[in-house]
Design a protein around this motif. Sequence first.
Motif, PDB file in Angstrom:
ATOM      1  N   GLN A 140       0.849  -1.188   0.000  1.00  0.00           N
ATOM      2  CA  GLN A 140       0.000   0.000   0.000  1.00  0.00           C
ATOM      3  C   GLN A 140       0.889   1.243   0.000  1.00  0.00           C
ATOM      4  O   GLN A 140       1.881   1.305   0.728  1.00  0.00           O
ATOM      5  N   VAL A 141       0.526   2.229  -0.827  1.00  0.00           N
ATOM      6  CA  VAL A 141       1.332   3.433  -0.986  1.00  0.00           C
ATOM      7  C   VAL A 141       0.452   4.655  -0.786  1.00  0.00           C
ATOM      8  O   VAL A 141      -0.684   4.700  -1.279  1.00  0.00           O
ATOM      9  N   THR A 142       0.959   5.638  -0.057  1.00  0.00           N
ATOM     10  CA  THR A 142       0.202   6.875   0.121  1.00  0.00           C
ATOM     11  C   THR A 142       0.087   7.604  -1.210  1.00  0.00           C
ATOM     12  O   THR A 142       0.889   7.405  -2.120  1.00  0.00           O
ATOM     13  N   GLY A 143      -0.917   8.464  -1.328  1.00  0.00           N
ATOM     14  CA  GLY A 143      -1.238   9.110  -2.596  1.00  0.00           C
ATOM     15  C   GLY A 143      -0.203  10.124  -3.049  1.00  0.00           C
ATOM     16  O   GLY A 143       0.676  10.556  -2.286  1.00  0.00           O
ATOM     17  N   ALA A 144      -0.337  10.520  -4.309  1.00  0.00           N
ATOM     18  CA  ALA A 144       0.627  11.432  -4.921  1.00  0.00           C
ATOM     19  C   ALA A 144       0.651  12.795  -4.227  1.00  0.00           C
ATOM     20  O   ALA A 144       1.686  13.462  -4.195  1.00  0.00           O
ATOM     21  N   LYS A 145      -0.472  13.211  -3.653  1.00  0.00           N
ATOM     22  CA  LYS A 145      -0.543  14.525  -3.008  1.00  0.00           C
ATOM     23  C   LYS A 145      -0.183  14.471  -1.525  1.00  0.00           C
ATOM     24  O   LYS A 145      -0.067  15.512  -0.876  1.00  0.00           O
ATOM     25  N   TYR A 146      -0.008  13.277  -1.007  1.00  0.00           N
ATOM     26  CA  TYR A 146       0.274  13.146   0.427  1.00  0.00           C
ATOM     27  C   TYR A 146       1.686  13.611   0.749  1.00  0.00           C
ATOM     28  O   TYR A 146       2.652  13.232   0.096  1.00  0.00           O
ATOM     29  N   LEU A 168       7.344  16.237   9.135  1.00  0.00           N
ATOM     30  CA  LEU A 168       8.681  15.757   9.484  1.00  0.00           C
ATOM     31  C   LEU A 168       8.619  14.740  10.606  1.00  0.00           C
ATOM     32  O   LEU A 168       9.282  13.699  10.556  1.00  0.00           O
ATOM     33  N   VAL A 169       7.788  14.994  11.606  1.00  0.00           N
ATOM     34  CA  VAL A 169       7.708  14.068  12.736  1.00  0.00           C
ATOM     35  C   VAL A 169       7.113  12.731  12.302  1.00  0.00           C
ATOM     36  O   VAL A 169       7.563  11.662  12.738  1.00  0.00           O
ATOM     37  N   ASN A 170       6.113  12.749  11.407  1.00  0.00           N
ATOM     38  CA  ASN A 170       5.533  11.487  10.916  1.00  0.00           C
ATOM     39  C   ASN A 170       6.540  10.704  10.085  1.00  0.00           C
ATOM     40  O   ASN A 170       6.576   9.470  10.143  1.00  0.00           O
ATOM     41  N   ALA A 171       7.342  11.415   9.301  1.00  0.00           N
ATOM     42  CA  ALA A 171       8.370  10.739   8.510  1.00  0.00           C
ATOM     43  C   ALA A 171       9.387  10.064   9.419  1.00  0.00           C
ATOM     44  O   ALA A 171       9.805   8.927   9.177  1.00  0.00           O
ATOM     45  N   VAL A 172       9.794  10.752  10.482  1.00  0.00           N
ATOM     46  CA  VAL A 172      10.753  10.177  11.424  1.00  0.00           C
ATOM     47  C   VAL A 172      10.163   8.946  12.096  1.00  0.00           C
ATOM     48  O   VAL A 172      10.820   7.911  12.241  1.00  0.00           O
ATOM     49  N   ILE A 173       8.894   9.034  12.508  1.00  0.00           N
ATOM     50  CA  ILE A 173       8.228   7.879  13.120  1.00  0.00           C
ATOM     51  C   ILE A 173       8.201   6.708  12.138  1.00  0.00           C
ATOM     52  O   ILE A 173       8.445   5.558  12.513  1.00  0.00           O
ATOM     53  N   GLY A 174       7.913   7.001  10.873  1.00  0.00           N
ATOM     54  CA  GLY A 174       7.894   5.950   9.855  1.00  0.00           C
ATOM     55  C   GLY A 174       9.247   5.294   9.695  1.00  0.00           C
ATOM     56  O   GLY A 174       9.356   4.067   9.566  1.00  0.00           O
ATOM     57  N   TRP A 175      10.317   6.105   9.711  1.00  0.00           N
ATOM     58  CA  TRP A 175      11.672   5.554   9.583  1.00  0.00           C
ATOM     59  C   TRP A 175      12.003   4.615  10.743  1.00  0.00           C
ATOM     60  O   TRP A 175      12.779   3.675  10.579  1.00  0.00           O
ATOM     61  N   LEU A 176      11.407   4.860  11.887  1.00  0.00           N
ATOM     62  CA  LEU A 176      11.706   4.052  13.068  1.00  0.00           C
ATOM     63  C   LEU A 176      10.879   2.773  13.133  1.00  0.00           C
ATOM     64  O   LEU A 176      11.187   1.878  13.923  1.00  0.00           O
ATOM     65  N   ARG A 177       9.834   2.674  12.317  1.00  0.00           N
ATOM     66  CA  ARG A 177       8.958   1.499  12.342  1.00  0.00           C
ATOM     67  C   ARG A 177       9.450   0.435  11.364  1.00  0.00           C
ATOM     68  O   ARG A 177      10.018   0.743  10.317  1.00  0.00           O
ATOM     69  N   ASP A 178       9.206  -0.830  11.721  1.00  0.00           N
ATOM     70  CA  ASP A 178       9.580  -1.935  10.836  1.00  0.00           C
ATOM     71  C   ASP A 178       8.543  -2.187   9.752  1.00  0.00           C
ATOM     72  O   ASP A 178       8.861  -2.797   8.728  1.00  0.00           O
ATOM     73  N   ASP A 179       7.298  -1.760   9.994  1.00  0.00           N
ATOM     74  CA  ASP A 179       6.224  -2.074   9.057  1.00  0.00           C
ATOM     75  C   ASP A 179       5.844  -0.894   8.170  1.00  0.00           C
ATOM     76  O   ASP A 179       4.760  -0.863   7.586  1.00  0.00           O
ATOM     77  N   VAL A 180       6.726   0.076   8.052  1.00  0.00           N
ATOM     78  CA  VAL A 180       6.519   1.223   7.154  1.00  0.00           C
ATOM     79  C   VAL A 180       7.850   1.552   6.480  1.00  0.00           C
ATOM     80  O   VAL A 180       8.903   1.505   7.118  1.00  0.00           O
ATOM     81  N   MET A 181       7.790   1.832   5.191  1.00  0.00           N
ATOM     82  CA  MET A 181       8.959   2.342   4.471  1.00  0.00           C
ATOM     83  C   MET A 181       8.698   3.790   4.090  1.00  0.00           C
ATOM     84  O   MET A 181       7.635   4.111   3.561  1.00  0.00           O
ATOM     85  N   VAL A 182       9.646   4.646   4.380  1.00  0.00           N
ATOM     86  CA  VAL A 182       9.555   6.048   3.987  1.00  0.00           C
ATOM     87  C   VAL A 182      10.600   6.285   2.906  1.00  0.00           C
ATOM     88  O   VAL A 182      11.802   6.127   3.146  1.00  0.00           O
ATOM     89  N   VAL A 183      10.146   6.634   1.710  1.00  0.00           N
ATOM     90  CA  VAL A 183      11.050   6.782   0.566  1.00  0.00           C
ATOM     91  C   VAL A 183      10.804   8.135  -0.089  1.00  0.00           C
ATOM     92  O   VAL A 183       9.724   8.723   0.039  1.00  0.00           O
ATOM     93  N   PRO A 184      11.795   8.655  -0.805  1.00  0.00           N
ATOM     94  CA  PRO A 184      11.590   9.935  -1.514  1.00  0.00           C
ATOM     95  C   PRO A 184      10.379   9.862  -2.441  1.00  0.00           C
ATOM     96  O   PRO A 184      10.173   8.862  -3.140  1.00  0.00           O
ATOM     97  N   HIS A 185       9.589  10.924  -2.435  1.00  0.00           N
ATOM     98  CA  HIS A 185       8.352  10.965  -3.205  1.00  0.00           C
ATOM     99  C   HIS A 185       8.583  10.648  -4.675  1.00  0.00           C
ATOM    100  O   HIS A 185       7.820   9.892  -5.302  1.00  0.00           O
ATOM    101  N   ASP A 186       9.655  11.191  -5.263  1.00  0.00           N
ATOM    102  CA  ASP A 186       9.901  11.005  -6.695  1.00  0.00           C
ATOM    103  C   ASP A 186      10.288   9.575  -7.044  1.00  0.00           C
ATOM    104  O   ASP A 186      10.264   9.194  -8.218  1.00  0.00           O
ATOM    105  N   ASN A 187      10.667   8.778  -6.045  1.00  0.00           N
ATOM    106  CA  ASN A 187      10.959   7.363  -6.311  1.00  0.00           C
ATOM    107  C   ASN A 187       9.694   6.588  -6.666  1.00  0.00           C
ATOM    108  O   ASN A 187       9.753   5.560  -7.344  1.00  0.00           O
ATOM    109  N   VAL A 188       8.563   7.065  -6.184  1.00  0.00           N
ATOM    110  CA  VAL A 188       7.284   6.383  -6.409  1.00  0.00           C
ATOM    111  C   VAL A 188       6.458   7.122  -7.453  1.00  0.00           C
ATOM    112  O   VAL A 188       5.859   6.499  -8.337  1.00  0.00           O
ATOM    113  N   TYR A 189       6.412   8.441  -7.338  1.00  0.00           N
ATOM    114  CA  TYR A 189       5.646   9.271  -8.268  1.00  0.00           C
ATOM    115  C   TYR A 189       6.604  10.215  -8.997  1.00  0.00           C
ATOM    116  O   TYR A 189       7.026  11.226  -8.430  1.00  0.00           O
ATOM    117  N   PRO A 190       6.977   9.883 -10.236  1.00  0.00           N
ATOM    118  CA  PRO A 190       7.836  10.809 -10.985  1.00  0.00           C
ATOM    119  C   PRO A 190       7.230  12.200 -11.020  1.00  0.00           C
ATOM    120  O   PRO A 190       6.008  12.365 -10.935  1.00  0.00           O
TER     121      PRO A 190
END
Length: 371
Positions: A70-76, A80-102
């Motif tokens: 499952q991937v968050t939408g193009a406008k999402y 910063l705090v949510n991204a950091v929380i995501g980086w710390l979780r094992d069940d979420v991947m936080v990746v640069p937006h352009d890697n998924v949505y050119p």
Amino acid sequence: MPRRSATMLAATLLLIALLCVSVLMKVPYTEMSPGPTYNTLGTQGGKPVITITGHDSYPTTGHLNMTTVQVTGAKYEPSLVNAVIGWLRDDVMVVPHDNVYPKGQTDADAKKQNAEEFASSEDSARTAALNELGVPVGSELIIKTVTAGAPAEGRLHAGDQIVAVDGTPVTTTEQVAAGVTKHKPGEPVVFTVIPRVKDTSGNGGATPGSRTDVTVPTVAAKDLDPKAPAERADLAVVGIGTGIRHTYPFQIDIGLQDVGGPSAGLMFSLGIIDKLTPGGDLTGGKFVAGTGTIDDDGKVGPIGGISMKLIAARDAGAEYFFTPSGNCAEATKNVPSGLTLIKADTLDGALKSLEQIRSGQTSALPSCAAK
């Protein structure tokens, strides 16, 4: 105010300000998480995931599950705090937006691209499975992709069969390219196509429409793609990608809805083979999941989001997971407890691994960690 108290107050205010910034500040990242899995041997919405028509098929048990992300939408845009929380979780991947949505791609664009990739994956899965079984497969020239914003968008569609260009019959991608590039940018090209009319019965698949001529204007390649090579920059293009679609002696429908991308190819091929093979189940009743693209010759390719797919498989109850060799390095970093990774390079190799699972010779399975 004492200096110490003033310093503490200033530090407190600074901390509060930083916290506010971290909550309000948006960052250009996308979040990926485990998605649902689908048993290619089972049903979805009360209908078989794979339906064979015009040929004998056989009962199957066990699981050959494809996995999704499952991937968050193009406008999402996470804070910063949510991204950091995501980086710390094992069940979420936080990746640069352009890697998924050119850059500039919308949710609608992404959905369309995923649908086109899924359709191409289905075709290759059928072809690889029938080739493995020795069943003859035919072919026809089709449109595989239509570039968003290109002249062909809305006029030609992925899945349409190309019969001729400017009245000249074509059977190869090279002939189509030659027929378009002989024009000057701005001149129209007439494509004779047989549209694929989507099946609205709910059974999946598509049927041929009536042959029709479609006029499409051209543009210079550099106008559609600023990064076009210099030798192609001034050539006429319409914004389509062409390829070969195979035709089959009987119908194989894959009836999943709202699933996209090319990564289910291997599992679809295995599911098709299982349904067409008499005399027992490929899985021996075991729960096998996996992922991987597949080409017409049965070669398995890598995919994205492997760590999330491992979690999805584990949560669904899988014991074994087919992993493309190109994903092994990432997959072995954090294997969910109770899940055995099986390296998959080819469809034939995956079938041999299933034979080992059925016979209980699991110690001989190709290890994802093996070099």
